[in-house]
Design a protein around this motif. Structure first.
Motif, short mmCIF file in Angstrom:
data_model
loop_
_atom_site.label_atom_id
_atom_site.label_comp_id
_atom_site.label_asym_id
_atom_site.label_seq_id
_atom_site.Cartn_x
_atom_site.Cartn_y
_atom_site.Cartn_z
N ASP A 40 48.66 44.00 69.56
CA ASP A 40 49.78 44.93 69.41
C ASP A 40 49.30 46.35 69.68
O ASP A 40 48.64 46.97 68.83
CB ASP A 40 50.37 44.81 68.01
CG ASP A 40 51.55 45.73 67.79
OD1 ASP A 40 52.08 46.29 68.77
OD2 ASP A 40 51.94 45.90 66.62
N LEU A 41 49.62 46.88 70.85
CA LEU A 41 49.15 48.22 71.22
C LEU A 41 49.84 49.33 70.43
O LEU A 41 49.40 50.47 70.46
CB LEU A 41 49.34 48.44 72.72
CG LEU A 41 48.48 47.56 73.63
CD1 LEU A 41 48.79 47.84 75.09
CD2 LEU A 41 47.01 47.78 73.36
N ARG A 45 46.01 54.17 69.42
CA ARG A 45 46.24 55.39 70.21
C ARG A 45 45.19 55.43 71.30
O ARG A 45 44.07 54.99 71.12
CB ARG A 45 46.10 56.64 69.34
CG ARG A 45 47.14 56.74 68.29
CD ARG A 45 47.97 57.92 68.55
NE ARG A 45 49.12 57.84 67.66
CZ ARG A 45 49.86 58.85 67.36
NH1 ARG A 45 49.57 60.01 67.85
NH2 ARG A 45 50.88 58.70 66.58
N PHE A 46 45.55 56.01 72.41
CA PHE A 46 44.65 56.15 73.55
C PHE A 46 44.07 57.55 73.50
O PHE A 46 44.74 58.53 73.79
CB PHE A 46 45.45 55.91 74.83
CG PHE A 46 44.62 55.64 76.02
CD1 PHE A 46 43.77 54.55 76.06
CD2 PHE A 46 44.69 56.44 77.14
CE1 PHE A 46 43.02 54.28 77.18
CE2 PHE A 46 43.95 56.18 78.26
CZ PHE A 46 43.11 55.10 78.28
N ILE A 47 42.79 57.67 73.09
CA ILE A 47 42.15 58.97 72.92
C ILE A 47 40.88 59.01 73.76
O ILE A 47 39.98 58.19 73.57
CB ILE A 47 41.81 59.23 71.43
CG1 ILE A 47 43.08 59.16 70.58
CG2 ILE A 47 41.09 60.56 71.26
CD1 ILE A 47 42.83 59.16 69.09
N ILE A 54 44.92 53.10 64.68
CA ILE A 54 45.46 54.06 63.72
C ILE A 54 45.84 53.32 62.45
O ILE A 54 46.27 52.18 62.48
CB ILE A 54 46.67 54.84 64.30
CG1 ILE A 54 47.73 53.87 64.83
CG2 ILE A 54 46.24 55.79 65.38
CD1 ILE A 54 48.98 54.55 65.32
N ASP A 55 45.65 53.97 61.33
CA ASP A 55 45.94 53.33 60.03
C ASP A 55 47.35 53.58 59.58
O ASP A 55 48.00 54.50 59.87
CB ASP A 55 44.98 53.84 58.95
CG ASP A 55 43.54 53.45 59.30
OD1 ASP A 55 43.35 52.34 59.82
OD2 ASP A 55 42.64 54.26 59.05
#
Length: 55
Positions: A40-41, A45-47, A54-55
């Motif tokens: 599940d994307l 996050r794409f950093i 992410i929590d």
């Protein structure tokens, strides 16, 4: 995914001899993610080219 992965390293230059701080595969610029093996994307996050949960 359409595109390519690149192995990139982050270095620590605080000493005379640089040391690898972290090395990982990152998604190259222009790549397109179509399916990420059922993950599940929405929880990531794409950093800096890297997926971070992410929590």
């Amino acid at each position: 995914m359409k595109g390519e992965l690149k192995l990139l390293s982050e270095f620590d230059f605080t000493q005379n001899i640089p040391r690898v701080q972290e090395a990982a595969y990152f998604i190259n610029v222009g790549s397109k993610i179509l399916n990420f093996n059922g993950i599940d994307l929405g929880k990531y996050r794409f950093i800096k080219g890297k997926f971070t949960k992410i929590d």
